[in-house]
Design an enzyme around this catalytic site. Structure first.
Site, mmCIF file in Angstrom:
data_model
loop_
_atom_site.group_PDB
_atom_site.id
_atom_site.type_symbol
_atom_site.label_atom_id
_atom_site.label_comp_id
_atom_site.label_asym_id
_atom_site.label_seq_id
_atom_site.Cartn_x
_atom_site.Cartn_y
_atom_site.Cartn_z
ATOM 1 N N ILE A 29 64.137 35.743 56.585
ATOM 2 C CA ILE A 29 63.029 36.889 56.867
ATOM 3 C C ILE A 29 61.825 36.480 57.974
ATOM 4 O O ILE A 29 60.800 35.375 57.227
ATOM 5 C CB ILE A 29 62.411 37.271 55.743
ATOM 6 C CG1 ILE A 29 63.985 37.449 54.510
ATOM 7 C CG2 ILE A 29 61.727 38.832 55.932
ATOM 8 C CD1 ILE A 29 64.561 38.263 54.650
ATOM 9 N N HIS A 34 66.395 31.365 42.983
ATOM 10 C CA HIS A 34 66.740 29.602 43.240
ATOM 11 C C HIS A 34 67.600 29.642 42.240
ATOM 12 O O HIS A 34 66.916 29.201 40.923
ATOM 13 C CB HIS A 34 65.974 29.559 44.056
ATOM 14 C CG HIS A 34 65.736 28.005 44.556
ATOM 15 N ND1 HIS A 34 66.596 27.479 45.625
ATOM 16 C CD2 HIS A 34 66.377 26.807 43.771
ATOM 17 C CE1 HIS A 34 67.085 26.087 45.494
ATOM 18 N NE2 HIS A 34 66.537 25.745 44.868
#
Ligand code: GRF
Length: 206
Positions: free
Chosen positions: A93, A109
């Site tokens: 990002i 994650h």
């Protein structure tokens, strides 16, 4: 109602789980937009099925990072996005978006950070590394996103036992099931305004 944008590059099982939890009334939010950098991502089928607006956005289609960031920002503004949820999104990002959305971008994650994370640690590689290292416990981490891969403030973690007979695939399936509940929990806490962040500690308020 909180407007969420989901960014994803793949099959979208976490997105499906989040949508189911929204349907059941467990999360006070709506997915207003789905963004992917892959034209053939499974996630787009979900968007079509569920009549959710979707955009294809690929950094390599832009001449500069600035152009890419401003295209992303204008899409986010167009849909009044208040929270960005990364669900298997494989592109970084841009930092302009990270500072504009500080502590309003989440990622999941499939391991217990800070172990088995960082650049290049995604998908089956994570579970392979967990097994190769020989740890007995792995799990899921939901965290806010900052400028470094997998480093931002941790919202919640849940553990999953590693079995002697596990393969990366079998382990990934068990971890994925936990992801499906953990991500919705974290999003619901955010939507209810219960997450307070101080430095890199995230406190869950009662
Ligand atoms: C999940 O394992 C997640 O932890 C990781 O990418 C995978 C996405 O899976 N960030 P899906 O596309 O949601 O099924």
């Amino acid at each position: 109602m909180l407007n969420i944008a989901v960014f994803a590059s793949g099959r979208g099982s976490n997105t499906r789980a989040i949508l189911e939890n929204i349907d059941r009334g467990n999360i006070s939010a709506r997915i207003a937009l789905i963004v992917s950098n892959k034209r053939d991502a499974g996630i787009f089928d979900i968007a079509i099925d569920r009549k959710i607006s979707f955009r294809y956005l690929n950094p390599s289609d832009f001449g500069s990072d600035e152009d890419y960031s401003s295209a992303m920002l204008s899409i986010l503004d167009e849909y009044d996005i208040e929270l960005i949820v990364l669900a298997g999104y494989l592109k970084k990002i841009p930092s302009t978006i990270i500072s504009r959305y500080r502590n309003r971008i989440m990622n999941i994650h499939p391991a217990l950070l800070p172990a088995f994370g960082g650049k290049g640690m995604y998908g089956i590689r994570v579970h392979q590394a967990v097994i190769d290292y020989g740890v007995k416990i792995t799990g899921v981490t939901v965290h806010f996103v900052d400028e470094e891969y997998d480093r931002g403030p941790i919202i919640l973690q849940e553990q999953v036992e590693v079995h002697d007979e596990d393969t990366p695939e079998s382990l990934s399936q068990r971890v994925l099931r936990v992801e499906h509940t953990a991500y919705s929990k974290a999003i619901a806490l955010f939507a209810d305004g219960r997450l307070k962040i101080q430095d890199r500690r995230v406190y869950i308020q009662q």
